[in-house]
Enzyme design. Structure first.
Site, PDB file in Angstrom:
ATOM      1  N   ASP A 157       0.833  -1.205   0.000  1.00  0.00           N
ATOM      2  CA  ASP A 157       0.000   0.000   0.000  1.00  0.00           C
ATOM      3  C   ASP A 157       0.871   1.260   0.000  1.00  0.00           C
ATOM      4  O   ASP A 157       1.987   1.244   0.522  1.00  0.00           O
ATOM      5  CB  ASP A 157      -0.911  -0.026   1.237  1.00  0.00           C
ATOM      6  CG  ASP A 157      -2.047   0.980   1.129  1.00  0.00           C
ATOM      7  OD1 ASP A 157      -2.322   1.454   0.011  1.00  0.00           O
ATOM      8  OD2 ASP A 157      -2.651   1.301   2.170  1.00  0.00           O
ATOM      9  N   ASN A 198     -10.622  -2.513  -6.192  1.00  0.00           N
ATOM     10  CA  ASN A 198      -9.795  -1.624  -7.026  1.00  0.00           C
ATOM     11  C   ASN A 198     -10.398  -1.379  -8.414  1.00  0.00           C
ATOM     12  O   ASN A 198     -10.041  -0.401  -9.083  1.00  0.00           O
ATOM     13  CB  ASN A 198      -8.366  -2.178  -7.191  1.00  0.00           C
ATOM     14  CG  ASN A 198      -7.502  -2.021  -5.955  1.00  0.00           C
ATOM     15  OD1 ASN A 198      -6.566  -2.790  -5.740  1.00  0.00           O
ATOM     16  ND2 ASN A 198      -7.794  -1.030  -5.131  1.00  0.00           N
TER      17      ASN A 198
HETATM   18  C1  FPP Z   1      -1.615   0.139  -3.476  1.00  0.00           C
HETATM   19  O1  FPP Z   1      -1.240   1.481  -3.462  1.00  0.00           O
HETATM   20  C2  FPP Z   1      -1.088  -0.592  -4.624  1.00  0.00           C
HETATM   21  C3  FPP Z   1      -1.810  -1.181  -5.615  1.00  0.00           C
HETATM   22  C4  FPP Z   1      -3.278  -1.135  -5.665  1.00  0.00           C
HETATM   23  C5  FPP Z   1      -1.179  -1.869  -6.751  1.00  0.00           C
HETATM   24  C6  FPP Z   1       0.090  -2.615  -6.499  1.00  0.00           C
HETATM   25  C7  FPP Z   1       0.745  -2.865  -7.793  1.00  0.00           C
HETATM   26  C8  FPP Z   1       2.064  -2.840  -8.038  1.00  0.00           C
HETATM   27  C9  FPP Z   1       3.117  -2.634  -7.019  1.00  0.00           C
HETATM   28  C10 FPP Z   1       2.485  -3.000  -9.462  1.00  0.00           C
HETATM   29  C11 FPP Z   1       2.994  -4.270  -9.949  1.00  0.00           C
HETATM   30  C12 FPP Z   1       2.741  -5.465  -9.168  1.00  0.00           C
HETATM   31  C13 FPP Z   1       3.082  -6.715  -9.531  1.00  0.00           C
HETATM   32  C14 FPP Z   1       2.816  -7.796  -8.566  1.00  0.00           C
HETATM   33  C15 FPP Z   1       3.690  -7.079 -10.812  1.00  0.00           C
HETATM   34  P1  FPP Z   1      -2.385   2.606  -3.544  1.00  0.00           P
HETATM   35  O2  FPP Z   1      -2.579   2.961  -4.968  1.00  0.00           O
HETATM   36  O3  FPP Z   1      -3.595   2.130  -2.836  1.00  0.00           O
HETATM   37  O4  FPP Z   1      -1.700   3.780  -2.769  1.00  0.00           O
HETATM   38  P2  FPP Z   1      -2.424   4.902  -1.869  1.00  0.00           P
HETATM   39  O5  FPP Z   1      -3.065   4.192  -0.731  1.00  0.00           O
HETATM   40  O6  FPP Z   1      -1.284   5.783  -1.444  1.00  0.00           O
HETATM   41  O7  FPP Z   1      -3.414   5.597  -2.761  1.00  0.00           O
END
Ligand code: FPP
Length: 247
Positions: free
Chosen positions: A21, A69
């Site tokens: 996250d 998401n």
């Molecule tokens: C959460 O941060 C992250 C995600 C929803 C996506 C995770 C994806 C990756 C790291 C990319 C590639 C992954 C793989 C396994 C190839 P957020 O967007 O919720 O952050 P925030 O809470 O600060 O808004």
């Protein structure tokens, strides 16, 4: 001294799960678009997977995309799906070279065709590897998983394939999307949020929870080592008393 030197190899968790996250906040802090945070998070994925495999962890689950998401702005969802395809494509060789098996858990039918295809191919290509399984939770949520399992079991009961008296905890666990994968002993969440967000609710019944303020794109090997050292200092009682465990 690195936290790595403090890790007791005899007490390694077999399965570590991570709620990655903070990508969006990380990017926003730098005045960039959210997708820049997701792209930067790929480096953390690579480092964490390599470090986990080197340590001897057998299963690493990453919460890459939740059922919820899909509600994000269209452009961010599309960019994330594209990033997944690119990353899987680029990293399949690394998985090969490191003897890592790729698995995916979630409602994969909801993924765009090209993402699902890339994923299926990488899963097929790495299926004989046995050093570590890297499990991507994709279009996954616990409530989706539990609902689907209940539908499946109800159908079996209606068709007289099972007797409801046969249903025990072991049976229920096996109907879930994680199936035969052992429960994680350690669950890590980055970004300072103290929530589980619909992740592995059944499987984390006895997991140790570890929260770090680090945003996912800043998460490095050393952070994984630190979480494992913290985990190894805890007493896991599974409902028993301290005295029962130390007798
Ligand atoms: C959460 O941060 C992250 C995600 C929803 C996506 C995770 C994806 C990756 C790291 C990319 C590639 C992954 C793989 C396994 C190839 P957020 O967007 O919720 O952050 P925030 O809470 O600060 O808004």
């Amino acid at each position: 001294m690195s936290f790595k030197d403090k890790i007791d190899q005899q007490k390694l968790p077999e399965h570590v799960a991570i709620i990655m996250d903070g990508n969006g906040r990380w990017a926003q802090q730098k005045g960039k678009l959210r997708i820049y945070g997701h792209r930067s998070g790929v480096k953390s994925v690579r480092e964490t997977a390599e470090a986990a495999a080197e340590l001897g962890i057998k299963f690493l689950t990453l919460y890459a995309f939740s059922t919820e998401n899909w509600r994000r702005p269209r452009a961010e969802v599309n960019a994330l799906m594209k990033l997944l395809v690119q990353t899987i494509h680029k990293e399949t060789k690394t998985l090969h070279d490191n003897n890592i098996k790729l698995l995916a858990v979630g409602n994969l039918e909801a993924l765009p065709d090209v993402t699902a295809k890339e994923l299926r191919e990488a899963i097929e290509e790495t299926k004989h590897h046995d050093r570590m399984s890297l499990i991507l939770a994709l279009s996954y949520s616990s409530r989706w998983e539990i609902t689907r399992a209940i539908q499946k079991v109800a159908k079996m009961a209606v068709e007289n394939q099972i007797d409801p008296a046969q249903i025990d905890q072991d049976f229920v666990g096996k109907q879930l999307a994680f199936g035969n994968i052992p429960d994680p002993e350690l669950l890590i969440r980055t970004s300072g949020e103290y929530r589980i967000s619909n992740f592995m609710l059944w499987q984390i019944a006895y997991s140790e929870l570890y929260f770090t303020p680090k945003l996912w794109p800043d998460f490095r090997r050393e952070d994984l080592y630190e979480a494992i050292v913290d985990f190894q200092q805890r007493e896991r009682r599974f409902g028993k008393t301290h005295e029962q465990l130390t007798k």
